[in-house]
Design a protein around this motif. Structure first.
Motif, mmCIF file in Angstrom:
data_model
loop_
_atom_site.group_PDB
_atom_site.id
_atom_site.type_symbol
_atom_site.label_atom_id
_atom_site.label_comp_id
_atom_site.label_asym_id
_atom_site.label_seq_id
_atom_site.Cartn_x
_atom_site.Cartn_y
_atom_site.Cartn_z
ATOM 1 N N LEU A 193 -44.262 -26.909 17.736
ATOM 2 C CA LEU A 193 -45.180 -25.754 17.343
ATOM 3 C C LEU A 193 -46.662 -26.621 17.433
ATOM 4 O O LEU A 193 -47.494 -25.889 18.319
ATOM 5 C CB LEU A 193 -44.947 -25.332 16.218
ATOM 6 C CG LEU A 193 -45.895 -24.223 15.551
ATOM 7 C CD1 LEU A 193 -45.642 -22.724 16.578
ATOM 8 C CD2 LEU A 193 -45.464 -23.808 13.924
ATOM 9 N N ASP A 194 -46.889 -27.777 17.083
ATOM 10 C CA ASP A 194 -47.993 -28.310 17.233
ATOM 11 C C ASP A 194 -48.565 -28.580 18.680
ATOM 12 O O ASP A 194 -49.703 -28.353 18.929
ATOM 13 C CB ASP A 194 -47.879 -29.746 16.414
ATOM 14 C CG ASP A 194 -49.175 -30.402 16.301
ATOM 15 O OD1 ASP A 194 -50.151 -29.747 15.960
ATOM 16 O OD2 ASP A 194 -49.385 -31.547 16.819
ATOM 17 N N LEU A 195 -47.403 -29.076 19.383
ATOM 18 C CA LEU A 195 -47.837 -29.017 21.027
ATOM 19 C C LEU A 195 -48.194 -27.806 21.520
ATOM 20 O O LEU A 195 -49.117 -27.766 22.365
ATOM 21 C CB LEU A 195 -46.656 -29.557 21.576
ATOM 22 C CG LEU A 195 -46.150 -31.223 21.507
ATOM 23 C CD1 LEU A 195 -44.958 -31.514 22.196
ATOM 24 C CD2 LEU A 195 -47.328 -31.954 22.397
ATOM 25 N N THR A 196 -47.532 -26.868 21.173
ATOM 26 C CA THR A 196 -47.655 -25.665 21.898
ATOM 27 C C THR A 196 -49.086 -24.952 21.457
ATOM 28 O O THR A 196 -49.847 -24.547 22.239
ATOM 29 C CB THR A 196 -46.654 -24.283 21.187
ATOM 30 O OG1 THR A 196 -45.389 -25.062 21.489
ATOM 31 C CG2 THR A 196 -46.810 -23.012 21.905
ATOM 32 N N ARG A 197 -49.386 -25.238 20.007
ATOM 33 C CA ARG A 197 -50.806 -24.778 19.711
ATOM 34 C C ARG A 197 -51.671 -25.572 20.525
ATOM 35 O O ARG A 197 -52.947 -24.935 20.631
ATOM 36 C CB ARG A 197 -51.051 -25.120 18.313
ATOM 37 C CG ARG A 197 -52.084 -24.554 17.398
ATOM 38 C CD ARG A 197 -52.405 -24.776 16.103
ATOM 39 N NE ARG A 197 -51.689 -23.489 15.487
ATOM 40 C CZ ARG A 197 -50.880 -23.421 14.710
ATOM 41 N NH1 ARG A 197 -50.058 -24.776 14.554
ATOM 42 N NH2 ARG A 197 -50.089 -22.462 14.262
ATOM 43 N N ARG A 198 -51.356 -26.897 20.618
ATOM 44 C CA ARG A 198 -52.643 -27.618 21.390
ATOM 45 C C ARG A 198 -52.767 -27.546 22.979
ATOM 46 O O ARG A 198 -53.344 -28.311 23.432
ATOM 47 C CB ARG A 198 -52.444 -29.034 20.826
ATOM 48 C CG ARG A 198 -52.790 -29.323 19.416
ATOM 49 C CD ARG A 198 -52.352 -30.505 18.959
ATOM 50 N NE ARG A 198 -52.700 -30.883 17.632
ATOM 51 C CZ ARG A 198 -53.641 -31.236 16.855
ATOM 52 N NH1 ARG A 198 -54.678 -31.706 18.065
ATOM 53 N NH2 ARG A 198 -54.022 -31.630 15.714
ATOM 54 N N PHE A 254 -59.232 -27.880 26.865
ATOM 55 C CA PHE A 254 -60.004 -27.077 28.075
ATOM 56 C C PHE A 254 -61.044 -25.882 27.691
ATOM 57 O O PHE A 254 -61.556 -25.561 28.626
ATOM 58 C CB PHE A 254 -59.016 -26.645 29.072
ATOM 59 C CG PHE A 254 -57.756 -27.675 29.406
ATOM 60 C CD1 PHE A 254 -58.302 -28.960 29.518
ATOM 61 C CD2 PHE A 254 -56.395 -27.152 29.244
ATOM 62 C CE1 PHE A 254 -57.148 -29.828 29.910
ATOM 63 C CE2 PHE A 254 -55.267 -28.046 29.347
ATOM 64 C CZ PHE A 254 -55.703 -29.513 29.929
ATOM 65 N N TYR A 255 -60.901 -25.619 26.633
ATOM 66 C CA TYR A 255 -62.034 -24.495 26.033
ATOM 67 C C TYR A 255 -62.563 -24.716 24.933
ATOM 68 O O TYR A 255 -61.992 -25.254 24.170
ATOM 69 C CB TYR A 255 -61.150 -23.146 26.234
ATOM 70 C CG TYR A 255 -60.213 -22.865 27.478
ATOM 71 C CD1 TYR A 255 -61.277 -21.850 28.210
ATOM 72 C CD2 TYR A 255 -59.229 -23.021 27.836
ATOM 73 C CE1 TYR A 255 -60.628 -21.368 29.448
ATOM 74 C CE2 TYR A 255 -58.597 -22.725 28.982
ATOM 75 C CZ TYR A 255 -59.566 -21.959 29.942
ATOM 76 O OH TYR A 255 -58.851 -21.684 31.067
ATOM 77 N N THR A 290 -44.551 -19.394 20.619
ATOM 78 C CA THR A 290 -45.813 -18.528 20.689
ATOM 79 C C THR A 290 -45.946 -17.626 19.847
ATOM 80 O O THR A 290 -47.183 -17.215 19.505
ATOM 81 C CB THR A 290 -46.040 -17.954 22.367
ATOM 82 O OG1 THR A 290 -44.845 -17.518 22.618
ATOM 83 C CG2 THR A 290 -45.997 -19.333 22.934
ATOM 84 N N VAL A 291 -45.115 -16.830 19.378
ATOM 85 C CA VAL A 291 -45.242 -15.753 18.405
ATOM 86 C C VAL A 291 -45.933 -16.106 17.257
ATOM 87 O O VAL A 291 -46.527 -15.409 16.387
ATOM 88 C CB VAL A 291 -44.185 -14.928 18.464
ATOM 89 C CG1 VAL A 291 -43.518 -14.184 19.586
ATOM 90 C CG2 VAL A 291 -42.914 -15.655 17.708
ATOM 91 N N GLN A 292 -45.706 -17.490 16.869
ATOM 92 C CA GLN A 292 -46.146 -17.904 15.586
ATOM 93 C C GLN A 292 -47.679 -18.464 15.864
ATOM 94 O O GLN A 292 -48.498 -18.847 14.725
ATOM 95 C CB GLN A 292 -45.302 -19.118 15.259
ATOM 96 C CG GLN A 292 -43.871 -18.816 14.900
ATOM 97 C CD GLN A 292 -43.146 -20.124 14.670
ATOM 98 O OE1 GLN A 292 -43.429 -21.200 13.795
ATOM 99 N NE2 GLN A 292 -41.861 -20.448 15.243
ATOM 100 N N LEU A 293 -48.257 -18.293 17.150
ATOM 101 C CA LEU A 293 -49.712 -18.705 17.230
ATOM 102 C C LEU A 293 -50.523 -17.468 16.751
ATOM 103 O O LEU A 293 -50.268 -16.275 16.953
ATOM 104 C CB LEU A 293 -49.851 -19.054 18.659
ATOM 105 C CG LEU A 293 -49.122 -20.325 18.996
ATOM 106 C CD1 LEU A 293 -49.454 -20.672 20.493
ATOM 107 C CD2 LEU A 293 -49.362 -21.679 18.229
ATOM 108 N N GLU A 294 -51.670 -17.971 16.501
ATOM 109 C CA GLU A 294 -52.656 -16.671 16.362
ATOM 110 C C GLU A 294 -53.027 -15.798 17.514
ATOM 111 O O GLU A 294 -53.092 -16.741 18.710
ATOM 112 C CB GLU A 294 -54.130 -17.358 15.829
ATOM 113 C CG GLU A 294 -53.998 -17.989 14.466
ATOM 114 C CD GLU A 294 -53.558 -19.580 14.558
ATOM 115 O OE1 GLU A 294 -52.777 -19.823 15.413
ATOM 116 O OE2 GLU A 294 -54.047 -20.223 13.714
#
Lengths: 58, 404
Positions: free
Chosen positions: B272-277, B282-283, B329-333
């Motif tokens: 989840l941490d890897l997905t969030r980062r 890049f932005y 990804t559904v757990q991301l803002e």
């Protein structure tokens, strides 16, 4: 040079006395072929991540 | 029996000239055998480079060996589709009979021949790309597929793990002239650091192999007769010395692995941490919650992507940009998800400007289509094949590969 074990020394002496000229050439040629096989194999192994035992890493 | 003339001084056993002649003859004969074996496909049951026939188990396929695999699987009247890339395109978690490239072959039909040369951890221009480039004249109607995430690009040299393929092709003269790659190669060949010993071994070994072809010979022996050494890695006893053709493609099936053992709390937290980062660097976020692309990161990406493949090969190169599993990804803002989508769009646009073909996947995949954060289950593989097949046909049409 370290002394050859007794059996090998006896074999060497026996071969030296018994081999004909043709036999000496045949033995030399066969040993050359064997060396080629060993060199070929060592070259293959050195290219792989798992090195052969003769290999020294710095 | 003839006794030596001087019995107290026996003659020498060996004749040095004959010994050298034997050595030269032996090396020449082995080189001939190695060169000949490079034209023979000994991977009779080939599906893909499963762990027992890949560098993870000290088996490093040569360029000729991989070309022979392709030759027996693609007829001259078919469009060749070589799949490179990493474990995702290798089909990790998909058994051989359900792997995604089988589905792709079914989708495309007999007019195309799909060969999976992906390897774990491989970058887009590693092994499979080198083989496709080597076969560019023999199979001019070819499409090469690889994958990557948004933004990263590998530059002209690929990864160090698979550099043995690059050196193999380079020293045998199989590569197209491509200045960025030639410059990078010249630069590392000029500065041989013998403390980075494996790099030096690859360079010198690659050069010697272009004369002696020992890798083909010993790979054939290792595959068909006897693996000559045990390694601390796979396979373990009693199979350490088995010829590698005794090992079938026994890829684990995500579908038969319980969800709880694939998604343990530790794995979930890390992934989840890897997905969030994934696209964080890049932005930068603006006050109105929109995103501004980092000019430096994008510039570096474009420079790397520009050098990754020779210009003439870019139009037939399809880069797949993958998404992470919706389980994460559904757990991301929503704003993070928006940033990831922007990164995929920017990556595709940047690569298409350079002449590559691109597509992204995973947008309509469910959590069941993923076996972990990024690898696909058999159902995900089938969806990927169904999505990629029309794109392959489109490229084949565009490049006039099909009968008019």
């Amino acid at each position: 040079m370290p002394e050859l074990p007794k059996a090998l020394l006896r074999l060497k002496t026996w071969l030296a006395y018994r081999l004909t000229e043709a036999g000496r050439h045949a033995l030399s040629f066969a040993l050359g072929l064997l060396m080629a096989l060993v060199i070929d194999y060592v070259l293959y192994r050195i290219g792989l991540p798992s090195k052969p035992f003769i290999y020294v890493a710095f | 029996m003839i006794a030596p003339e001087n019995a107290s001084r026996p003659a020498k056993i060996l004749n040095p000239v004959t010994l050298l002649l034997g050595l030269a003859t032996g090396l020449a004969a082995l080189a001939w055998a190695g060169r000949h074996l490079g034209t023979v496909d000994w991977h009779v049951e080939f599906t893909r480079f499963h762990p027992m026939i890949s560098p993870e188990a000290q088996y490093e396929p040569t360029v000729e060996e991989m070309c022979a695999i392709v030759r027996t699987r693609c007829r001259p009247d078919q469009v060749l589709v070589i799949v490179g890339g990493n474990s995702i395109l290798l089909g990790v978690g998909q058994p051989a009979d359900k792997m995604w490239t089988r589905r792709l072959q079914d989708e495309l039909g007999d007019g195309y021949a799909v060969v999976n040369l992906a390897m774990r951890g491989s970058l887009p221009n590693d092994g499979g790309a080198i083989v496709a480039e080597t076969l560019r004249k023999e199979f001019p109607r070819q499409i090469y597929i690889a994958n990557q995430s948004a933004f990263p690009s590998s530059g002209p040299m690929g990864s160090e793990t698979y550099r043995f393929v690059l050196f193999d092709a380079y020293y045998k003269g199989y590569l197209l002239p491509w200045k960025p790659r030639s410059d990078a190669l010249a630069s590392i060949l000029k500065t041989v650091d013998y403390h980075r010993y494996h790099q030096a071994d690859l360079e010198i070994g690659g050069m010697l192999d272009s004369w002696l072809y020992f890798h083909n010979l010993w790979n054939w022996w290792s595959y068909t007769h006897h693996f000559t050494f045990a390694t601390p890695m796979m396979p373990h006893d009693p199979g350490a010395h088995w010829p590698r053709d005794r090992f079938a493609d026994a890829e684990n099936d995500f579908d038969s692995t319980p969800f709880e053992s694939r998604f343990t709390p530790q794995v979930v937290a890390a992934d989840l941490d890897l997905t969030r980062r994934a696209t964080e660097t890049f932005y930068t976020e603006n006050a109105d919650k929109s995103w501004t692309r980092s000019r430096l990161a994008f510039r570096n990406f474009i420079l790397g992507a520009r050098d990754e493949f020779p210009d003439p090969l870019k139009p037939r190169t399809l880069i797949l940009i993958g998404r992470n599993s919706p389980y994460y990804t559904v757990q991301l803002e929503p704003r993070i998800r928006a940033r990831d989508e922007l990164a995929i769009r920017d990556t595709r646009a940047g690569m298409e400007r350079l002449g590559y073909e691109t597509m992204d996947y995973g947008g309509d995949f469910s959590a069941e289509d993923y076996g972990d954060r990024s690898h696909l289950t058999s159902s995900g593989g089938a969806k990927l094949a169904a999505a990629v097949a029309p794109k392959i046909r489109e490229i084949a049409e565009k490049l006039r590969y099909l009968p008019q």
